[in-house]
Design a protein around this motif. Structure first.
Motif, PDB file in Angstrom:
ATOM      1  N   GLU A 106       4.786   2.104  -5.888  1.00  0.00           N
ATOM      2  CA  GLU A 106       4.074   3.377  -6.431  1.00  0.00           C
ATOM      3  C   GLU A 106       3.295   2.892  -7.661  1.00  0.00           C
ATOM      4  O   GLU A 106       2.523   3.799  -8.404  1.00  0.00           O
ATOM      5  N   LYS A 107       3.476   1.553  -8.273  1.00  0.00           N
ATOM      6  CA  LYS A 107       2.966   1.244  -9.490  1.00  0.00           C
ATOM      7  C   LYS A 107       1.291   1.306  -9.332  1.00  0.00           C
ATOM      8  O   LYS A 107       0.581   1.901 -10.366  1.00  0.00           O
ATOM      9  N   ASP A 108       0.593   0.939  -8.240  1.00  0.00           N
ATOM     10  CA  ASP A 108      -0.704   1.195  -8.143  1.00  0.00           C
ATOM     11  C   ASP A 108      -1.016   2.410  -7.627  1.00  0.00           C
ATOM     12  O   ASP A 108      -0.851   2.482  -6.039  1.00  0.00           O
ATOM     13  N   PHE A 109      -0.793   3.534  -8.150  1.00  0.00           N
ATOM     14  CA  PHE A 109      -0.831   4.900  -7.337  1.00  0.00           C
ATOM     15  C   PHE A 109      -2.044   5.173  -6.617  1.00  0.00           C
ATOM     16  O   PHE A 109      -2.264   5.524  -5.608  1.00  0.00           O
ATOM     17  N   GLN A 110      -3.189   4.562  -7.124  1.00  0.00           N
ATOM     18  CA  GLN A 110      -4.501   4.784  -6.590  1.00  0.00           C
ATOM     19  C   GLN A 110      -4.817   3.840  -5.246  1.00  0.00           C
ATOM     20  O   GLN A 110      -5.182   4.340  -4.229  1.00  0.00           O
ATOM     21  N   GLN A 111      -4.137   2.861  -5.381  1.00  0.00           N
ATOM     22  CA  GLN A 111      -4.099   1.993  -4.238  1.00  0.00           C
ATOM     23  C   GLN A 111      -3.358   2.347  -3.021  1.00  0.00           C
ATOM     24  O   GLN A 111      -3.541   2.684  -1.786  1.00  0.00           O
ATOM     25  N   LEU A 112      -2.124   3.306  -3.255  1.00  0.00           N
ATOM     26  CA  LEU A 112      -1.458   3.842  -2.318  1.00  0.00           C
ATOM     27  C   LEU A 112      -1.874   5.033  -1.779  1.00  0.00           C
ATOM     28  O   LEU A 112      -2.056   5.450  -0.630  1.00  0.00           O
ATOM     29  N   SER A 113      -2.672   5.676  -2.591  1.00  0.00           N
ATOM     30  CA  SER A 113      -3.493   6.882  -2.321  1.00  0.00           C
ATOM     31  C   SER A 113      -4.623   6.597  -1.310  1.00  0.00           C
ATOM     32  O   SER A 113      -4.601   7.130  -0.105  1.00  0.00           O
ATOM     33  N   VAL A 114      -5.135   5.508  -1.491  1.00  0.00           N
ATOM     34  CA  VAL A 114      -6.416   5.080  -0.701  1.00  0.00           C
ATOM     35  C   VAL A 114      -5.722   4.718   0.572  1.00  0.00           C
ATOM     36  O   VAL A 114      -6.292   4.856   1.709  1.00  0.00           O
ATOM     37  N   ILE A 115      -4.745   3.701   0.792  1.00  0.00           N
ATOM     38  CA  ILE A 115      -4.205   3.306   1.955  1.00  0.00           C
ATOM     39  C   ILE A 115      -3.695   4.447   2.889  1.00  0.00           C
ATOM     40  O   ILE A 115      -4.032   4.568   3.938  1.00  0.00           O
ATOM     41  N   ARG A 116      -3.100   5.276   2.305  1.00  0.00           N
ATOM     42  CA  ARG A 116      -2.619   6.568   2.912  1.00  0.00           C
ATOM     43  C   ARG A 116      -3.800   7.430   3.430  1.00  0.00           C
ATOM     44  O   ARG A 116      -3.664   7.682   4.737  1.00  0.00           O
TER      45      ARG A 116
END
Length: 294
Positions: free
Chosen positions: A150-160
């Motif tokens: 979750e450190k890269d919150f934006q990346q996780l959001s984009v992948i989801r």
């Protein structure tokens, strides 16, 4: 732990387990593994019978002036750590395995809106590089579960969002950020910091925490909080890239419908770019009319 360098060989090996009814969890990485990565592997083991880890420094997500050539590569140590954590498969492709006809002519996967602000605003093409390689790795591994930090919150959001939009039958699991004792988020890039910079770096998380506490206590001027935070970072010796208070679902400004606030920040310390975030759940008793107006 078995290592494979081609998609065909990895798929053939995984198909043996899948035909036996075994489930697969996948942890994609760029190597130089630290405790944060190992937590992802441990979580993956809780979700599936087989854990696959990939190590691939993806050139498509690096900009022209970024640190691709100097990105730390510690393969021998990485293998030892993965073996100790019980990963069964390591996918270790070369660039021409992932992009056989070169990157310019390769099909790209992009996620609009979510990828456009924050890190995406100052790193054009970065998230297209991320989603393209992750989509390809997902198609190669075909996991039941994929685990990200979750450190890269934006990346996780984009992948989801990519997984939802493209109807990929994959459960994307986020794992809380691993931190040093002083609060600094663990990152492969922390190794670039000088001893003096390493003493300064935790201030980024400290400022994020102070901002979250202010919101929790009812401070409702988000713009002023952001400005104050950026000033605090600059005064500490960090070059503030962005410091944004957002809706945790849309990554856009907070509204009356916001259920989770995320505070996203990035800053440079010398040549090292640090990112971090904190979140805050909000409840119906909050005066959202005032919060949304500021």
């Amino acid at each position: 732990m078995k290592t494979y360098s081609t998609a065909a060989s990895l798929r053939a090996a995984l198909n043996v387990g899948k035909r036996a009814g075994k489930t697969v969890a996948f942890v994609p990485t760029m190597g130089n593994l630290h405790e944060g990565h190992l937590r992802l592997v441990r979580r993956a083991r809780q979700y599936a019978d087989i854990v696959v880890v990939s190590i691939f420094v993806n050139p498509l997500q690096f900009g022209a002036n970024e640190d691709l050539s100097n990105y730390p590569r510690t393969l021998a140590a990485d293998k030892e750590k993965l073996f100790a954590e019980g990963a069964q498969f390591l996918f270790l492709p070369q660039v021409d395995e992932i992009y056989p006809e070169g990157m310019d002519s390769h099909t790209k996967v992009s996620v609009p809106e979510l990828s456009e602000g924050h890190c995406g605003a100052n790193r054009p093409g970065h998230f297209t590089g991320v989603t393209t390689v992750v989509a390809k790795l997902f198609n190669i591994v075909q996991p039941d579960t994929a685990v990200f930090g979750e450190k890269d919150f934006q990346q996780l959001s984009v992948i989801r969002k990519m997984v939802r939009d493209l109807c990929m039958p994959i459960d994307v699991v986020g794992v809380a950020t691993a931190r040093a004792a002083d609060g600094l988020a663990l990152s492969s890039r922390n190794g670039y910091l000088s001893p003096e910079q390493r003493q300064i770096a935790p201030i980024l998380h400290r400022v994020l925490q102070e901002c979250r506490e202010a919101i929790a206590c009812g401070y409702d001027s988000y713009c002023k909080l952001e400005q104050h935070a950026r000033t605090s970072l600059i005064q500490a010796g960090l070059e503030a890239d962005y410091f944004n208070i957002c809706d945790g679902r849309t990554l856009r400004p907070v509204t009356a419908d916001t259920e989770e606030v995320v505070i996203l920040a990035a800053a440079k310390l010398g040549t090292t770019r640090l990112i971090d975030n904190v979140t805050l759940n909000v409840n119906s008793s909050t005066d959202w009319g005032m919060l949304a107006a500021n």
